[in-house]
Design a protein around this motif. Structure first.
Motif, PDB file in Angstrom:
ATOM      1  N   LEU A   1       6.310   0.061  -1.263  1.00  0.00           N
ATOM      2  CA  LEU A   1       6.157   0.931  -2.436  1.00  0.00           C
ATOM      3  C   LEU A   1       6.599   2.256  -1.816  1.00  0.00           C
ATOM      4  O   LEU A   1       6.963   3.071  -2.498  1.00  0.00           O
ATOM      5  CB  LEU A   1       4.815   1.130  -2.867  1.00  0.00           C
ATOM      6  CG  LEU A   1       3.940  -0.001  -3.344  1.00  0.00           C
ATOM      7  CD1 LEU A   1       2.431   0.122  -3.760  1.00  0.00           C
ATOM      8  CD2 LEU A   1       4.858  -0.954  -4.505  1.00  0.00           C
ATOM      9  N   LYS A   2       7.017   2.507  -0.691  1.00  0.00           N
ATOM     10  CA  LYS A   2       7.564   3.674  -0.235  1.00  0.00           C
ATOM     11  C   LYS A   2       8.969   3.571  -0.385  1.00  0.00           C
ATOM     12  O   LYS A   2       9.865   2.671  -0.147  1.00  0.00           O
ATOM     13  CB  LYS A   2       7.167   3.858   1.418  1.00  0.00           C
ATOM     14  CG  LYS A   2       5.779   4.098   1.426  1.00  0.00           C
ATOM     15  CD  LYS A   2       5.431   4.873   2.762  1.00  0.00           C
ATOM     16  CE  LYS A   2       3.875   5.126   2.700  1.00  0.00           C
ATOM     17  NZ  LYS A   2       3.615   5.035   4.139  1.00  0.00           N
ATOM     18  N   PRO A   3       9.595   4.931  -0.555  1.00  0.00           N
ATOM     19  CA  PRO A   3      11.104   4.949  -0.575  1.00  0.00           C
ATOM     20  C   PRO A   3      11.793   4.575   0.600  1.00  0.00           C
ATOM     21  O   PRO A   3      11.129   4.730   1.911  1.00  0.00           O
ATOM     22  CB  PRO A   3      11.352   6.320  -0.863  1.00  0.00           C
ATOM     23  CG  PRO A   3      10.063   7.171  -0.510  1.00  0.00           C
ATOM     24  CD  PRO A   3       9.013   6.312  -0.686  1.00  0.00           C
ATOM     25  N   GLY A   4      13.062   4.038   0.734  1.00  0.00           N
ATOM     26  CA  GLY A   4      13.873   3.919   1.678  1.00  0.00           C
ATOM     27  C   GLY A   4      15.072   4.065   1.305  1.00  0.00           C
ATOM     28  O   GLY A   4      15.659   4.796   0.767  1.00  0.00           O
ATOM     29  N   ASN A   5      15.991   3.203   2.184  1.00  0.00           N
ATOM     30  CA  ASN A   5      17.530   3.368   1.887  1.00  0.00           C
ATOM     31  C   ASN A   5      18.455   2.016   1.904  1.00  0.00           C
ATOM     32  O   ASN A   5      18.000   1.368   2.645  1.00  0.00           O
ATOM     33  CB  ASN A   5      18.153   4.545   2.857  1.00  0.00           C
ATOM     34  CG  ASN A   5      18.920   5.503   2.119  1.00  0.00           C
ATOM     35  OD1 ASN A   5      19.717   5.060   0.893  1.00  0.00           O
ATOM     36  ND2 ASN A   5      19.229   6.653   2.661  1.00  0.00           N
TER      37      ASN A   5
ATOM     38  N   ARG B   1       0.766  -1.160  -0.138  1.00  0.00           N
ATOM     39  CA  ARG B   1      -0.028   0.019   0.059  1.00  0.00           C
ATOM     40  C   ARG B   1       0.820   1.193  -0.201  1.00  0.00           C
ATOM     41  O   ARG B   1       1.895   1.310   0.689  1.00  0.00           O
ATOM     42  CB  ARG B   1      -0.628  -0.068   1.364  1.00  0.00           C
ATOM     43  CG  ARG B   1      -2.011  -0.864   1.167  1.00  0.00           C
ATOM     44  CD  ARG B   1      -2.982  -0.852   2.423  1.00  0.00           C
ATOM     45  NE  ARG B   1      -3.205  -2.118   2.743  1.00  0.00           N
ATOM     46  CZ  ARG B   1      -3.627  -2.705   3.768  1.00  0.00           C
ATOM     47  NH1 ARG B   1      -3.476  -2.114   4.941  1.00  0.00           N
ATOM     48  NH2 ARG B   1      -4.005  -3.645   4.023  1.00  0.00           N
ATOM     49  N   GLY B   2       0.521   2.241  -0.791  1.00  0.00           N
ATOM     50  CA  GLY B   2       1.489   3.442  -0.754  1.00  0.00           C
ATOM     51  C   GLY B   2       1.245   4.277  -1.931  1.00  0.00           C
ATOM     52  O   GLY B   2       0.497   3.991  -2.874  1.00  0.00           O
ATOM     53  N   PRO B   3       1.842   5.720  -2.009  1.00  0.00           N
ATOM     54  CA  PRO B   3       1.629   6.200  -3.043  1.00  0.00           C
ATOM     55  C   PRO B   3       2.257   5.748  -4.143  1.00  0.00           C
ATOM     56  O   PRO B   3       3.578   5.353  -4.339  1.00  0.00           O
ATOM     57  CB  PRO B   3       2.366   7.816  -2.548  1.00  0.00           C
ATOM     58  CG  PRO B   3       3.209   7.296  -1.528  1.00  0.00           C
ATOM     59  CD  PRO B   3       2.887   5.981  -1.149  1.00  0.00           C
ATOM     60  N   PRO B   4       1.888   5.979  -5.369  1.00  0.00           N
ATOM     61  CA  PRO B   4       2.325   5.656  -6.798  1.00  0.00           C
ATOM     62  C   PRO B   4       3.539   6.436  -7.270  1.00  0.00           C
ATOM     63  O   PRO B   4       3.387   7.429  -7.998  1.00  0.00           O
ATOM     64  CB  PRO B   4       1.192   5.541  -7.707  1.00  0.00           C
ATOM     65  CG  PRO B   4       0.262   6.755  -7.120  1.00  0.00           C
ATOM     66  CD  PRO B   4       0.286   6.743  -5.696  1.00  0.00           C
ATOM     67  N   MET B   5       4.555   6.170  -6.759  1.00  0.00           N
ATOM     68  CA  MET B   5       5.835   7.184  -7.186  1.00  0.00           C
ATOM     69  C   MET B   5       6.748   6.624  -7.942  1.00  0.00           C
ATOM     70  O   MET B   5       7.545   7.136  -8.469  1.00  0.00           O
ATOM     71  CB  MET B   5       6.525   7.530  -5.842  1.00  0.00           C
ATOM     72  CG  MET B   5       5.715   8.132  -4.703  1.00  0.00           C
ATOM     73  SD  MET B   5       6.840   9.230  -3.769  1.00  0.00           S
ATOM     74  CE  MET B   5       7.739   8.037  -2.897  1.00  0.00           C
ATOM     75  N   GLY B   6       6.625   5.344  -8.097  1.00  0.00           N
ATOM     76  CA  GLY B   6       7.501   4.530  -8.887  1.00  0.00           C
ATOM     77  C   GLY B   6       8.693   3.937  -8.545  1.00  0.00           C
ATOM     78  O   GLY B   6       9.348   2.979  -8.676  1.00  0.00           O
ATOM     79  N   ILE B   7       9.466   5.138  -7.612  1.00  0.00           N
ATOM     80  CA  ILE B   7      10.777   4.521  -6.870  1.00  0.00           C
ATOM     81  C   ILE B   7      10.186   4.198  -5.666  1.00  0.00           C
ATOM     82  O   ILE B   7       9.352   4.533  -4.951  1.00  0.00           O
ATOM     83  CB  ILE B   7      11.681   5.722  -6.889  1.00  0.00           C
ATOM     84  CG1 ILE B   7      11.224   6.905  -6.220  1.00  0.00           C
ATOM     85  CG2 ILE B   7      12.320   5.884  -8.300  1.00  0.00           C
ATOM     86  CD1 ILE B   7      12.129   8.026  -6.356  1.00  0.00           C
TER      87      ILE B   7
END
Lengths: 280, 318
Positions: free
Chosen positions: B258-262, B160-166
């Motif tokens: 789906l969310k950015p991380g590192n 689940r998450g915003p559709p950012m692609g990255i």
């Protein structure tokens, strides 16, 4: 046809069907990546690329300083790494029979061969940049050489061990000292294989970005001074691709195309050298 | 290779010279690996002394207040590599199976060579492709993923998450594509060493090709296949450029993939050159050291597993 046989046949077709599907998917994605590089790269390719230095956004420019910087760094790494790798490989294949040290070096060389390149970059930072107090081309060359050596070492070792013992015995029986025998007989017999290793190692370090980011840093201007930060192709590609400007991104793709073509040519050359030597 | 390593009863000066030169070169390689470990540990000591063991599981990363903990990039490294292996291993197995036993020689050899050539493409190209081609496409697919897979019980939280692609999932996918040719060519080489006699015996007993693959080839090469997977894992853990472009470089660890991380490598690539305070730099080096130890353990395991096949091969050859 009984049920057991039908089931076995079904699983056979099922698994091989999946294998074929998966191969097609894998090849399509990998070729897609290559094609993207070709498409974006060729549309950005022009003579300016080799004539002008890296620009500020909005200005015309090329990658001349990055090409020259990369040639310097990679050239230094090859110059330092080739004799070191060949000598160490020679030690393993010719001088370490029946001794534990051979196995130990071989094992740790394999580890170093697959160590993450960014860690090698950190090492070069710690032993060159940190004591010197500033970023420098030397640090990048050291990092690339450390990545270069294990590949050459491994192939040299493997290729020398393929040379038949009878060749060595023939040379020794003629009264040649051991070192003359190695230089004039085994090196010559394994020459093509060793060259393959050097070409493959060169292909490997040509695209390495991670160990250069915080060792040579980057330089927007023309410089061949290895004591200072200089431009290099992979870092220029990295910075331009990350930038929000379309003209810089196009330059990054052009640089990527040149890198990929160079690496593919090297790999093909390596295969050709090995193929020709095996045929004769 | 000769039984005895000295050519004549009295080694000449040239022999001694050449031999010690080669010996020094070999020792140098050992010293470098040792030096990497010592240099990284030495330079990361300030961070370890300052934060203690809790550096490993603290999630703060605050350059302004000089407070650092490594948990988020460590977890990010492990998660992205796990996604990569989950996808790449079955694919690589299929490719190796196709190339070694399914395809006719005129097709298998070129496909194998193509895969090997593609394994030589530098990782920065994979990263750029991920950022410019894959991420925009994936961003279009993400609303569908959130709407359909994201609503599943338990597993849905991950998607689940915003559709950012990255994000973490994109990083894992790009990593998977990058290690695929690498693992596939190792598996291909490993499958190729199975003695044909063993396979033919199984065929003679009436086994189907899949049964031969499953019970003969895989049984013979099990440890080496695992070794190849571990080599791929070692590569995925330390991969920098393919990940940096697409992981999002956000210092957070969210339940959604789906969310950015590192990851450690991406964090190093992004922040190391700008690390101003000594403690900041030392903390980054500490993460580098942790990455080095993780890959070292994985690679040692991989080599041990691969060596078992080599010794088995040696015995079969006798």
């Amino acid at each position: 046809m009984n049920a057991l046989y039908a089931r076995r046949r079904f699983w056979n077709f099922f698994h091989f069907g999946m294998a074929m599907l998966v191969t097609v998917i894998g090849l399509v994605v990998l070729l897609w990546i290559t094609w993207t590089t070709l498409r974006f790269g060729f549309s950005a390719l022009n003579l300016q690329l080799f004539r002008m230095d890296t620009p500020a956004p909005g200005n015309p420019g090329g990658l001349r300083n990055a090409f020259v910087g990369s040639l310097l760094l990679v050239g230094l790494a090859v110059l330092a790494g080739t004799p070191l790798g060949i000598l160490a490989g020679t030690f393993l294949a010719e001088f370490s029979q029946g001794r534990r040290i051979g196995g130990v070096v071989r094992f740790f060389n394999d580890i170093l061969l697959s160590a993450p390149s960014i860690v090698i970059g950190l090492f070069a930072y710690s032993v060159v940049v940190y004591p010197m107090g500033h970023y420098s081309g030397w640090a990048g060359a050291v990092a690339l050489a450390i990545i270069f050596v294990p590949v050459v070492l491994r192939t040299t070792d493997e290729m020398l061990r393929l040379v038949p013992g009878s060749l060595r015995e023939a040379a020794l029986a003629l009264g040649a000292p051991y070192w003359t025998m190695i230089l004039r007989v085994t090196y010559r017999a394994a020459g093509a294989g060793i060259l393959t290793g050097i070409l493959l190692a060169l292909a490997r370090i040509s695209g390495e970005t991670a160990p250069l980011i915080f060792t040579v840093l980057n330089n927007q201007f023309w410089s061949t001074d290895l004591g200072k930060p200089i431009a290099s192709l992979p870092v220029a590609i990295y910075q331009f691709a990350m930038s929000p400007y379309a003209d810089l991104q196009a330059l990054a793709w052009a640089g990527a195309l040149v890198t990929v073509i160079f690496i593919l040519l090297l790999s093909l050359a390596a295969r050709y050298v090995l193929y020709r030597s095996q045929r004769s | 290779m000769l039984a005895s390593s000295s050519g004549s009863p009295r080694p000449s000066v040239g022999d001694i010279f050449f031999r010690s030169l080669a010996g020094f070169a070999a020792l140098f390689v050992l010293l470098v690996l040792f030096g990497v470990a010592v240099a990284l540990l030495w330079r990361s000591l300030p961070a370890f002394q300052h934060f203690g063991w809790s550096f490993l599981w603290t999630g703060t990363w605050d350059p302004v207040r000089d407070l650092f903990g490594g948990w988020i990039p460590i977890a990010g490294t492990l998660i992205s590599s796990a996604i990569a292996l989950l996808i790449a291993v079955p694919l690589a197995y299929g490719v190796a199976l196709f190339v070694t036993s399914l395809a006719p020689a005129w097709l298998g050899r070129p496909v194998g060579s193509a895969i090997e050539l593609l394994a030589a493409i530098p990782s920065i190209i994979y990263g750029m492709w991920g950022l410019f081609v894959f991420a925009p496409l994936f961003a279009k697919a993400e609303p569908w993923i959130s709407a359909h897979i994201g609503t599943l019980p338990y597993l849905g939280v991950l998607f689940r998450g915003p559709p950012m692609g990255i994000g973490m999932l994109t990083a894992g996918l790009i990593l998977a594509i990058m290690v695929l040719p690498f693992i596939a060519s190792i598996m291909r080489d490993v499958f190729a060493v199975v003695p044909p006699m063993l396979k033919e015996s199984a065929y003679a007993l009436g086994a189907t090709p899949w049964e031969v693959q499953r019970h003969v080839v895989l049984a013979y090469t099990r440890s080496a296949v695992l070794g190849g997977i571990f080599l791929g894992l070692g590569r995925a853990l330390g991969e920098t450029m393919a990940v940096t472009f697409v992981i999002g470089n956000a210092h957070q660890l969210s339940s959604s993939l789906l969310k950015p991380g590192n990851s450690i490598a991406a964090l190093l690539a992004n922040e190391f050159a700008e690390a101003s305070s000594p403690l900041y730099q030392s903390s980054l080096l500490a993460l580098g050291f942790i990455l080095f130890v993780m890959t070292l353990v994985i690679l040692i395991l991989a080599r041990l597993l691969l060596w078992r096949l080599e010794t088995a091969q040696g015995k079969a050859g006798l």
